[in-house]
Design a protein around this motif. Structure first.
Motif, PDB file in Angstrom:
ATOM      1  N   SER A 132       1.083  -1.028   0.016  1.00  0.00           N
ATOM      2  CA  SER A 132      -0.015  -0.175   0.372  1.00  0.00           C
ATOM      3  C   SER A 132       1.134   1.139   0.129  1.00  0.00           C
ATOM      4  N   GLN A 133       2.102   0.992   0.448  1.00  0.00           N
ATOM      5  CA  GLN A 133       2.850   2.515   0.439  1.00  0.00           C
ATOM      6  C   GLN A 133       4.283   2.414  -0.628  1.00  0.00           C
ATOM      7  N   ALA A 134       4.206   1.098  -1.353  1.00  0.00           N
ATOM      8  CA  ALA A 134       5.089   0.809  -2.326  1.00  0.00           C
ATOM      9  C   ALA A 134       5.117   2.184  -3.443  1.00  0.00           C
ATOM     10  N   LYS A 135       5.981   2.390  -4.305  1.00  0.00           N
ATOM     11  CA  LYS A 135       5.705   3.655  -4.831  1.00  0.00           C
ATOM     12  C   LYS A 135       4.586   3.157  -6.364  1.00  0.00           C
ATOM     13  N   ASN A 136       3.487   4.688  -6.569  1.00  0.00           N
ATOM     14  CA  ASN A 136       2.728   3.837  -7.484  1.00  0.00           C
ATOM     15  C   ASN A 136       1.509   3.199  -7.104  1.00  0.00           C
ATOM     16  N   THR A 137       1.512   2.017  -6.123  1.00  0.00           N
ATOM     17  CA  THR A 137       1.039   1.830  -6.912  1.00  0.00           C
ATOM     18  C   THR A 137       0.173   1.533  -5.457  1.00  0.00           C
ATOM     19  N   TYR A 138      -0.587   1.114  -5.449  1.00  0.00           N
ATOM     20  CA  TYR A 138      -2.163   1.000  -4.754  1.00  0.00           C
ATOM     21  C   TYR A 138      -2.709  -0.028  -3.938  1.00  0.00           C
ATOM     22  N   LEU A 139      -3.279  -0.801  -3.146  1.00  0.00           N
ATOM     23  CA  LEU A 139      -4.425  -2.205  -2.951  1.00  0.00           C
ATOM     24  C   LEU A 139      -5.446  -1.495  -3.671  1.00  0.00           C
ATOM     25  N   ILE A 140      -6.595  -3.045  -4.138  1.00  0.00           N
ATOM     26  CA  ILE A 140      -7.629  -3.042  -4.150  1.00  0.00           C
ATOM     27  C   ILE A 140      -8.301  -2.816  -2.903  1.00  0.00           C
ATOM     28  N   GLU A 141      -8.941  -2.583  -1.894  1.00  0.00           N
ATOM     29  CA  GLU A 141      -9.513  -2.091  -0.685  1.00  0.00           C
ATOM     30  C   GLU A 141     -10.675  -2.738  -0.645  1.00  0.00           C
ATOM     31  N   TYR A 142     -11.609  -2.553  -2.329  1.00  0.00           N
ATOM     32  CA  TYR A 142     -13.110  -3.490  -2.073  1.00  0.00           C
ATOM     33  C   TYR A 142     -13.022  -3.704  -3.555  1.00  0.00           C
ATOM     34  N   ALA A 143     -13.648  -4.820  -3.822  1.00  0.00           N
ATOM     35  CA  ALA A 143     -14.130  -5.653  -4.839  1.00  0.00           C
ATOM     36  C   ALA A 143     -14.989  -6.421  -4.871  1.00  0.00           C
ATOM     37  N   TYR A 144     -16.273  -6.321  -6.284  1.00  0.00           N
ATOM     38  CA  TYR A 144     -17.446  -6.254  -6.057  1.00  0.00           C
ATOM     39  C   TYR A 144     -17.538  -7.628  -7.476  1.00  0.00           C
ATOM     40  N   ASN A 145     -18.427  -8.344  -7.848  1.00  0.00           N
ATOM     41  CA  ASN A 145     -18.276  -9.409  -8.354  1.00  0.00           C
ATOM     42  C   ASN A 145     -17.822  -8.801  -9.929  1.00  0.00           C
ATOM     43  N   ASP A 146     -16.571  -8.821  -9.985  1.00  0.00           N
ATOM     44  CA  ASP A 146     -15.303  -8.241 -10.971  1.00  0.00           C
ATOM     45  C   ASP A 146     -15.446  -6.871 -11.527  1.00  0.00           C
ATOM     46  N   GLU A 147     -15.950  -6.624 -11.600  1.00  0.00           N
ATOM     47  CA  GLU A 147     -16.690  -4.967 -11.661  1.00  0.00           C
ATOM     48  C   GLU A 147     -16.775  -3.611 -11.151  1.00  0.00           C
ATOM     49  N   LEU A 148     -16.343  -4.032  -9.953  1.00  0.00           N
ATOM     50  CA  LEU A 148     -16.824  -2.467  -9.066  1.00  0.00           C
ATOM     51  C   LEU A 148     -15.627  -2.587  -8.004  1.00  0.00           C
ATOM     52  N   PHE A 149     -14.223  -1.462  -7.982  1.00  0.00           N
ATOM     53  CA  PHE A 149     -13.104  -1.710  -7.408  1.00  0.00           C
ATOM     54  C   PHE A 149     -12.983  -0.764  -6.407  1.00  0.00           C
ATOM     55  N   VAL A 150     -12.143  -0.222  -5.399  1.00  0.00           N
ATOM     56  CA  VAL A 150     -12.441   0.988  -4.949  1.00  0.00           C
ATOM     57  C   VAL A 150     -10.739   1.050  -4.499  1.00  0.00           C
ATOM     58  N   ILE A 151     -10.439   1.641  -4.978  1.00  0.00           N
ATOM     59  CA  ILE A 151      -9.152   1.894  -5.064  1.00  0.00           C
ATOM     60  C   ILE A 151      -8.562   2.950  -4.860  1.00  0.00           C
ATOM     61  N   ASN A 152      -7.149   3.709  -3.940  1.00  0.00           N
ATOM     62  CA  ASN A 152      -7.029   4.685  -3.884  1.00  0.00           C
ATOM     63  C   ASN A 152      -8.373   5.515  -2.948  1.00  0.00           C
ATOM     64  N   GLY A 153      -9.231   5.242  -2.265  1.00  0.00           N
ATOM     65  CA  GLY A 153     -10.673   5.344  -1.648  1.00  0.00           C
ATOM     66  C   GLY A 153     -11.671   6.162  -2.447  1.00  0.00           C
TER      67      GLY A 153
END
Length: 242
Positions: free
Chosen positions: A173-194
């Motif tokens: 989550s802190q690596a340069k230019n990389t982000y964690l998928i914080e939430y994923a739903y049904n392969d369609e909706l994703f929350v990344i970096n809020g």
């Protein structure tokens, strides 16, 4: 780290071997002389095209199956003199090597021997070894020879197994230019970096906790669409920015 590239000159007009530092940059930051807007750097020019057999990875002289191009050759290894070096956390890491081939073509390989880029003789630009897309340019910055790699080139490096992040000890989550998928739903909706992102089709199997970076678009949602690369799955997916 991304660099703004200015005041640079094309280099490597003759086969004099020296290590090349790999610099990560945005294509939009390149000056005209290094950009694909200049026709001599464009993939649409036939002499630069992957369709030109001289540039093809299927040509034996461009393949790592040829001993001169092999990672087992001493000059292509960690102690060689034509290494590709990426600076991370103040240290340089050997991520590959380059070799002058037939007809003036330069081939760039990962440390495992996968051809990542090529550069035809009439340009300082480099192109993706598989698709032939513009991937960056060779240049001199403050007297030092460098390989400037743009977003598509960075994707090619990651696909070949090269880590562009600061180090394996850094949290994803802190690596340069990389982000964690914080939430994923049904392969369609994703929350990344809020921010919410919706798959244009499906990002099959992508799940919470996986690490992604943005090839195109913005992690802050300031975009119409974006292209994500999943570092865990080694695949990309197109999304809409909400």
């Amino acid at each position: 780290m991304k660099y703004v590239i200015a005041g640079v000159l094309l280099v490597l007009s003759s086969p004099v071997f020296a290590d090349l530092e790999v610099i990560l940059a945005n294509e939009s930051d390149l000056p005209y002389e290094l950009s694909p807007s200049k026709y001599s750097n464009s993939s649409s020019k036939y002499s630069n095209s992957i369709s030109n057999y001289s540039n093809s990875g299927s040509k034996y002289s461009n393949s790592s199956t040829k001993y001169d191009n092999s990672p087992s050759k001493y000059s292509n290894g960690k102690s060689g003199n034509q290494r590709l070096l990426l600076k991370k956390e103040g240290d340089y890491f050997h991520i590959g090597y380059y070799v002058w081939g037939e007809e003036g073509v330069i081939n760039f390989f990962s440390s495992s021997g996968e051809r990542v880029f090529y550069s035809p003789p009439e340009t300082g630009a480099i192109f993706d070894g598989d698709k032939g897309e513009f991937a960056g340019s060779m240049a001199t910055i403050k007297g030092g020879k460098v390989l400037v790699v743009t977003e598509k080139g960075q994707l090619a490096l990651v696909k070949s197994g090269v880590s562009l992040t600061q180090g394996s000890s850094a949290p994803k989550s802190q690596a340069k230019n990389t982000y964690l998928i914080e939430y994923a739903y049904n392969d369609e909706l994703f929350v990344i970096n809020g921010e919410k992102f919706e798959a244009q089709t499906y990002c099959l199997g992508w799940g919470q906790g996986e690490s992604v970076f943005f090839i195109e678009g913005s992690a802050y949602g300031a975009c119409v669409s974006a292209e994500l690369f999943n570092q865990d799955r080694k695949e990309s997916c197109s999304v809409w920015c909400e």
